[in-house]
Design a protein around this motif. Structure first.
Motif, short mmCIF file in Angstrom:
data_model
loop_
_atom_site.label_atom_id
_atom_site.label_comp_id
_atom_site.label_asym_id
_atom_site.label_seq_id
_atom_site.Cartn_x
_atom_site.Cartn_y
_atom_site.Cartn_z
N ILE A 67 36.11 48.91 42.10
CA ILE A 67 34.50 48.40 41.58
C ILE A 67 34.77 47.85 42.23
O ILE A 67 33.62 47.98 43.17
CB ILE A 67 34.73 48.14 40.06
CG1 ILE A 67 35.09 48.79 38.79
CG2 ILE A 67 33.64 47.73 40.14
CD1 ILE A 67 35.00 48.79 37.97
N GLY A 68 35.05 46.58 42.92
CA GLY A 68 34.77 45.29 43.42
C GLY A 68 33.58 44.60 43.26
O GLY A 68 32.59 45.12 42.10
N CYS A 69 33.19 43.14 43.06
CA CYS A 69 32.23 42.81 42.40
C CYS A 69 32.35 41.86 43.63
O CYS A 69 32.58 40.64 43.61
CB CYS A 69 32.33 42.58 40.69
SG CYS A 69 30.55 41.89 40.70
N SER A 70 31.42 41.26 44.62
CA SER A 70 30.86 39.89 44.76
C SER A 70 29.48 38.65 44.18
O SER A 70 29.17 38.16 45.03
CB SER A 70 30.55 41.04 46.96
OG SER A 70 29.36 41.21 46.65
N VAL A 71 29.53 39.16 43.20
CA VAL A 71 28.82 38.41 42.15
C VAL A 71 29.61 37.00 42.79
O VAL A 71 30.57 36.66 41.94
CB VAL A 71 28.80 38.76 41.37
CG1 VAL A 71 27.80 37.69 40.38
CG2 VAL A 71 28.14 39.69 41.52
N ALA A 72 28.09 35.58 42.93
CA ALA A 72 29.22 34.52 42.61
C ALA A 72 29.53 33.62 41.90
O ALA A 72 29.07 34.13 40.40
CB ALA A 72 27.79 33.84 43.45
N ASN A 73 30.91 33.30 41.25
CA ASN A 73 31.37 32.50 40.39
C ASN A 73 31.55 33.53 39.60
O ASN A 73 31.57 33.37 38.60
CB ASN A 73 30.17 31.13 40.00
CG ASN A 73 30.35 30.62 40.86
OD1 ASN A 73 30.89 29.62 41.57
ND2 ASN A 73 29.21 30.05 41.46
N PHE A 74 32.00 34.53 39.74
CA PHE A 74 32.37 35.95 38.97
C PHE A 74 33.63 36.75 39.07
O PHE A 74 34.33 36.41 39.90
CB PHE A 74 31.54 37.07 39.42
CG PHE A 74 32.14 38.13 38.25
CD1 PHE A 74 31.97 38.18 37.03
CD2 PHE A 74 32.66 39.51 38.94
CE1 PHE A 74 32.08 39.89 36.15
CE2 PHE A 74 33.52 40.65 38.30
CZ PHE A 74 33.06 40.45 36.57
N HIS A 75 34.83 36.33 37.73
CA HIS A 75 36.13 36.69 37.89
C HIS A 75 36.15 37.57 36.37
O HIS A 75 35.84 36.91 35.54
CB HIS A 75 37.29 35.89 38.16
CG HIS A 75 38.48 36.11 37.57
ND1 HIS A 75 39.28 37.23 38.85
CD2 HIS A 75 39.32 36.29 36.70
CE1 HIS A 75 40.24 37.39 38.17
NE2 HIS A 75 40.40 36.80 36.75
N ILE A 76 36.62 38.80 36.63
CA ILE A 76 36.75 39.84 35.39
C ILE A 76 38.24 40.05 35.18
O ILE A 76 39.27 39.66 36.08
CB ILE A 76 36.61 41.00 35.23
CG1 ILE A 76 36.26 41.65 33.86
CG2 ILE A 76 36.50 41.64 36.41
CD1 ILE A 76 35.51 42.53 33.82
N SER A 77 38.63 39.44 34.29
CA SER A 77 40.47 39.85 33.66
C SER A 77 40.94 41.05 34.18
O SER A 77 39.90 41.93 33.34
CB SER A 77 41.09 38.53 32.86
OG SER A 77 40.54 39.22 31.56
N SER A 78 42.11 40.99 34.06
CA SER A 78 43.06 42.47 34.23
C SER A 78 43.33 42.83 32.65
O SER A 78 42.85 43.96 32.75
CB SER A 78 44.45 42.74 34.62
OG SER A 78 43.96 42.80 36.49
#
Length: 1305
Positions: free
Chosen positions: A689-700
């Motif tokens: 999916i990828g996501c280059s949003v700043a300060n963003f992290h989604i856990s597995s």
């Protein structure tokens, strides 16, 4: 201005009411007096002369009940008022009266369903006097009437002729009512009669020579009638109907869809060809040849109407079907008719986990791995588990390689900690030994080390075929027991690994004769009695406890419990059957005859060994009270089993220098690796999916939750995230269409959104992105789990008809609606059947997961990746605000400030607020705007905000209860209550007297005590009040530039208190069904329509009494709810607690779908507990009048079934359906197990079956008014077959006791 108009209207109505009171001081009671002189009532102004004459006509019918009188009136309100008045006249009470209207937008118009019911009652004679508007004049078939009365004059000749034509019965009467002295009415009627006579005269006296009958192919006009409803269309009316159909097709201000006609002259005759608009269901049609153009046009249009109805473009009433179908309708009409539904099942593949692949298997110069250490700590300190290390070629993400999880064992809990330990290099020899260890132990514990038949057995690890696959490569190796939990200080137990490799080498070579002879006689024991001789060496008898050994004749791995001094190879063999004659006299003879092994030391003591067992799913806490019942049954069976030990001579065992803690830890590895592999899968999807949003992290773990269905039987599933994602999707798509299409009205926007967010569309987007390959849709089966180097002993061969891992989506053979297809079972190729809706659910859950992790920006990113093109362009928002600023705004400043103060927000663009409080009825005042578009927007934003609030504040709530909370909070009623509570309704701008009266009535009924806690509140507010709240929310959203946080700041206090689980009340009918289901009781329902009311009767058969509940309402759903409420109250009086019905446990979907499979001892305890709570009351219940009576068993009809389903599970299903049909309480089952050391032959549905354990089930059934029946089933090889045997026995006993008739046994 609006307030002034409202006050003027109020004063006018009060003045009218005062005049009526002064002129009719006695009220309507005077008119309804049976002794009333109706002439005096006319003179007093209580009754019009016209109505008086109508009553005299009715009285002239006498007491006849076969009257079919049709009374035509001009207005709907006239029909409704007069029929109500006639019903109250006592002298006419022998007549059944009703009214019939068209389906227009009037508040008094009848719905199509009620129309059909009234018309059918009139046809059958149940209704004698039918007041009707012009809807019955043409297009609807009615029977021959004995009397037709025109209460209001016909306006056209056509209306006169058609209404008169309804009086078709022999000696029927047609009456037209005129006011005496009204010359205008008299002249109007004479003109109609004169025109009718003129047409008749012209038709009868026409010159036949004026026409050319020879060229005419059709002599008479035709009529098309729909048999089901009686609706009809003639050649004359077909033209207007065809135009009406075209008007419903899409059009705009520049184009009005209409049919085009072309005429051809064929030998002095005409043929009409019709061309319909491009959006029509068909485009061209050639009509029949006729004598003139008009007739040709009419018959061509009639043929077109026939074809339109046959193709579904006209409904059963010959009315055009809606031209804007919802997303669901589009889905059903497409080729993918069932896509996105639970009914449809699809075959999908599974994606390979890239992190598990490796090419290091054949490298000669060594391999560098990434190491991840497994540490274990048990809450019982005496239980020690050896640490392990996972060696894998790929580096795992931080939230995959550094986790903790709890493993649930019987009576204890183990905490597993996984941590990254950097890189580790192994040379080629170490890799070979490590692979050898893994092959030996995983096959020895969870598989088989010998293959082939008994006559030609081969050692698995000596075969040439490789057990390793490059797509699935890793090592799991034990660590030294002296290692600490620190990631920096650890070492692999190479001593044990090398010893394991030596054991494999021993097994590969023909070296069994080192300790046991294959021929000759045994030898004398050595003098040292403390030494134990194994196949590969000897050891002191005091050191053998907890030693790990491998049996050379079976390949099984054991741990030694103790040496048994009173048993030896010369002891009597204990494996003989109790019934069959002994085959072997001693253990030594057993090994000699069966395996060809002669024990060299037959007198040394035997060893008691702890046997290995199947791995279990340790990720689920089956001891938790809230877990699923099926899991509890499995774990309870584990607890109840007595531990089995094996007794073997030491000479057939290879000792391995591995601590027993390694063996214990290996049983934890399948569950750990399953969770790790699942997290790797989720991490891989995150990477795709990828996501280059700043300060963003989604856990597995959050993504894993979004792709795990409830069928996985985990303590998490996608349902909570799906609920949130559904609201996010509705909001973002709604905003997108609102901004993208500023010229489209609310209905068009809703249709666009419905199609975009429907399950069919989401399923298409999901499969395009191959999300279905990531979804986990089945429970973890540790017996099918295999490690690299392990050969599966429970293969599921692929019979899917495809050789590739990926399944083509457009092939219909991989789609089915067959209910017998099982979902959630994966074949060895990775294919599995999956519900079509599961894909769309996972899409919504992924959107919800990204929203939780990164807000709306992250959610929009994943939506665009999925293929849902949504853009909340700030320029479009600015344009919407600028458009509002250009509107003329002349409201009352004080009123606006008052409303803004209630909201706590000052609008930048005041017109936005004005539009939000303007009802569509204001068009009568020349207003060209209304709140409908803003209502559409506000509905979605409030749905998202409230759903998010519930999701965040009830983290441990069951998904079903979370859905109920949202349903109770996000609905028109709760919004209407908030509107009234904060006096927002006084700002609603409208011109509807009906709406004003409904709001007034709602205010009186509420009396300030409204609170939304129920899914079905008894008092319903006008929809406009809820719409007002939603439209204001939409206006705030646009005015703030789509800042929905500001909307929540404003509306949270307005909507408070938001319902909580403690205050939530289920709908009575649903609560009754769930409650009775938990007790094993069944309900029956019967709904009968009586005029405009529905009478619902619910019956509930308990063990000793039949309870009956009744309810009346205009809607069937509400009538059933009232009846259910009465039953629930009766249950409470009898001591049944209703609290358990409101608590639903997570994971109940994991229970088998076959209802009888859940009937075990646990259910008996529930029912018994409820019986204790009963109060001492009379056994019989006083039933209301008209309710079914309680009959003794002798008077009850004996139930009949055709046959018993003899397939597996069939007898249980047959018994279950029988109990449901006759409302007997569910039977209870109690199973006992019998174990044997030798195989036994038992009966089964498919024939004889060999088993070591047998199960016998006792069944108990309580038949009301008869008694309790208990019987035993026959012994079977498994529990489910034992249930079937008991159910079959019960059915036979029921037939023997005349409680059941089986016609085809």
């Amino acid at each position: 201005m609006y307030r002034e108009i409202s006050l003027q209207r109020k004063y006018f109505l009060e003045e009218v009411a005062s005049m009526i009171r002064n002129s009719l001081p006695l009220g309507d009671d005077y008119v309804l007096d049976p002794a009333l002189d109706y002439l005096k009532a006319v003179d007093s102004g209580y009754m019009s002369p016209k109505l008086y004459e109508l009553l005299q006509l009715f009285l002239s019918f006498g007491k006849a009940t076969e009257v079919l009188c049709l009374i035509f009136v001009e207005r709907i309100i006239t029909a409704k008022v007069i029929q109500r008045f006639v019903k109250k006249i006592s002298v006419l009470e022998h007549f059944a009266v009703s009214y019939l209207t068209g389906t227009n937008t009037s508040v008094d118009a009848l719905a199509p369903k009620l129309q059909r019911e009234v018309l059918e009652s009139f046809r059958s004679g149940k209704v004698n006097l039918l007041f009707a508007t012009d809807v019955v004049e043409e297009g609807i078939h009615v029977p021959n009437c004995s009397c037709v009365i025109r209460f209001d004059l016909p306006k056209t000749v056509r209306s006169y002729v058609q209404s008169r034509g309804r009086a078709r019965q022999h000696n029927s009467v047609f009456v037209t009512m005129l006011e005496r002295g009204n010359e205008k009415q008299r002249d109007q009627l004479f003109d109609v009669i004169r025109s009718d006579w003129s047409m008749r005269d012209t038709a009868s006296n026409r010159d036949p020579e004026m026409w050319t009958p020879k060229a005419c192919l059709l002599d008479e006009l035709e009529i098309y009638i729909v048999d089901r409803t009686g609706a009809s269309v003639t050649a004359d009316s077909s033209i207007s109907l065809l135009y009406k159909y075209c008007e419903k097709l899409p059009g705009d201000r520049y184009y009005t869809p209409r049919p085009a006609f072309e005429f051809k002259l064929l030998d002095k005759a005409y043929q009409c060809n019709i061309k319909l608009p491009p959006s029509a269901i068909f485009h061209t049609l050639a009509g029949p040849v006729c004598r003139n153009q008009q007739l040709a046009k009419q018959l061509a249009c009639l043929e077109a109407c026939k074809k339109l109805h046959q193709m579904g473009a006209l409904d059963e009433h010959l009315q055009p079907v809606s031209d804007e179908p919802s997303g669901k309708d589009l889905m059903l009409k497409s080729k993918e008719a069932s896509a996105g539904t639970t009914k449809r099942k699809e075959l999908h593949g599974s994606v390979r986990i890239r992190a598990l692949s490796g090419s290091w298997g054949d490298k000669l110069d060594g391999v560098t791995f990434h190491a991840y250490k497994f540490d274990f700590s048990c809450n019982v300190p005496s239980h020690i588990y050896s640490s392990f290390v996972l060696l894998i070629e790929a580096k795992l993400h931080e939230d995959v390689g550094n986790i903790e999880l709890e493993l649930y064992l019987v009576g204890k809990k183990v905490n597993a900690s996984i941590s990254s330990c950097g890189e580790l290099h192994l040379d080629s020899e170490q890799v070979i030994n490590a692979k050898c260890f893994q092959e030996l132990f995983f096959n020895g514990l969870f598989g088989r080390l010998f293959t082939g038949s008994k006559a030609a057995r081969k050692f698995l690890l000596s075969e040439d075929t490789t057990l390793w696959n490059q797509s699935y490569m890793y090592l799991l190796l034990p660590l030294e027991t002296s290692c600490t939990s620190s990631a920096d200080s650890w070492s692999i137990n190479w001593t044990g690994i090398c010893d394991s490799a030596s054991a494999v080498a021993f097994m590969k070579g023909d070296r069994i004769d080192q300790s046991a002879h294959t021929s000759g006689s045994s030898v004398q024991e050595p003098n040292d009695s403390l030494m134990i001789n194994f196949a590969n060496g000897s050891a002191n008898i005091n050191d053998v406890n907890e030693m790990v050994v491998l049996a050379i004749h079976t390949g099984r791995i054991y741990s030694i419990v103790e040496a048994v001094s009173d048993m030896s190879g010369e002891s009597p063999f204990d494996g003989n059957s109790d019934d069959a004659p002994a085959k072997y006299s001693t253990f030594a003879e057993y090994y000699t005859k069966k395996y060809g092994i002669v024990l060299k030391h037959p007198r040394q003591p035997m060893l008691r060994l702890k046997q290995n067992h199947n791995p279990h799913n340790l990720l689920v806490d089956f001891n938790d009270e809230g877990m699923l019942r099926v899991g509890a049954k499995k774990r309870s069976s584990i607890v109840g089993k007595q531990r089995q030990y094996a007794h073997l001579p030491p000479e057939v065992l290879i000792r391995i220098n591995i601590p027993v803690s390694v063996l214990k830890a290996m049983y934890l590895l399948p569950s750990i690796m399953h969770r790790l592999e699942s997290l790797m899968l989720a991490s891989q999807l995150r990477q795709d999916i990828g996501c280059s949003v700043a300060n963003f992290h989604i856990s597995s773990s959050l993504i894993l939750e979004a792709i795990s269905t409830r069928r996985c039987c985990e303590n998490f599933s996608l349902e909570r995230l799906e609920l949130l994602g559904d609201s996010v999707l509705k909001y973002t798509v709604g905003c997108h269409f609102f901004l993208k299409h500023p010229g489209r009205h609310e209905g068009q926007l809703s249709s666009l959104r419905s199609y975009e967010v429907c399950n069919s569309t989401l399923r298409k987007h999901g499969t395009d992105c191959r999300i279905q390959e990531y979804i986990r849709d089945g429970p973890f089966d540790p017996r099918r789990w295999v490690a690299p180097g392990q050969k599966s002993i429970r293969p599921v061969p692929c019979n899917c008809g495809i050789n590739t891992l990926e399944v083509p989506l457009d092939d219909s053979k991989f789609q089915t609606v067959d209910p017998n297809i099982k979902v959630g079972i994966t074949c060895d190729m990775g294919h599995r059947w999956m519900g079509s809706k599961t894909v769309s659910d996972s899409v919504e859950a992924l959107i919800g997961a990204y929203y939780v992790a990164g807000g709306l920006v992250a959610a929009l990113h994943v939506m665009n990746w999925i293929g849902i093109e949504v853009e909340l362009d700030p320029s479009c928002v600015s344009q919407a605000i600028a458009s509002a600023s250009l509107r003329t705004y002349i409201p009352n400043d004080d009123e606006v400030k008052s409303l803004e103060s209630k909201l706590g927000y000052a609008f930048t663009e005041k017109f936005m607020l004005l539009e939000a409080i303007t009802h569509p009825s204001m068009q009568e005042q020349g207003v060209n705007y209304c709140y409908q578009r803003l209502e559409y927007l506000g509905d979605s934003v409030l749905d998202l905000l409230i759903t998010r609030h519930l999701y965040e504040n009830h983290k441990n709530l069951d998904p079903g209860e979370l859905t109920d909370l949202r349903s109770a909070s996000v609905n028109n009623e709760s919004f209407a209550q908030a509107c009234v509570k904060h006096n927002l309704h006084i700002h609603l701008r409208h011109c509807s007297t009906l709406l004003l009266s409904q709001i007034t009535e709602y205010l009186k009924s509420s009396d300030g005590s409204i609170e939304a806690t129920s899914l079905t509140a008894s008092t319903k507010g006008p929809k406009a009040l809820g719409d007002l709240v939603e439209s204001i929310a939409g206006a705030v959203l646009v005015d703030t530039g789509l800042n929905y946080e500001e909307v929540w700041r404003i509306f949270e206090p307005l909507l408070s208190p938001i319902v909580t689980p403690e205050k939530l009340e289920l709908a009575p009918y649903r609560e009754l069904i769930e409650f009775c289901g938990s007790l094993g009781y069944f309900t029956k329902e019967e709904c009968v329509s009586k005029g405009e009311m529905v009478h619902a009767t619910l019956t509930l058969q308990l063990d000793d009494v039949l309870l009956v509940g009744e309810g009346f309402d205009q809607k069937k759903k509400h009538a059933k709810g009232k009846a259910a409420s009465h039953l629930l109250k009766q249950l409470e009086k009898r001591g049944y607690s209703r609290s358990g019905a409101k608590k639903r446990k997570h994971g109940t979907d994991c229970v088998s779908a076959s209802p009888p499979e859940s009937l075990e001892k646990g259910d008996v305890n529930v029912i018994t507990k409820v019986k204790i709570q009963k109060t001492e009351e009379n056994d019989m219940l006083a039933l209301p009048d008209g309710a079914p009576s309680i009959l003794s068993s002798s008077k009850r009809e004996t139930p009949v079934i055709e046959s018993i389903n003899m397939k597996k599970g069939g007898p249980r299903i047959t018994l279950f359906e029988l109990c449901k049909k006759v409302q007997w309480p569910m039977p209870t089952f109690k199973t006992s197990e019998h174990k044997s050391r030798s195989p036994m032959e038992v009966d089964d549905i498919g024939g004889k079956r060999t088993a070591f354990n047998t199960f016998t089930t006792k069944i108990k059934l309580n038949i009301p008014w008869f008694g309790i029946i208990e019987c035993d089933g026959e012994a079977r090889a498994d529990k489910k077959s034992a249930y079937d045997s008991a159910a079959l026995a019960m059915l036979n006993v029921l037939q023997a006791k005349s409680q059941l008739i089986i016609t085809n046994k």
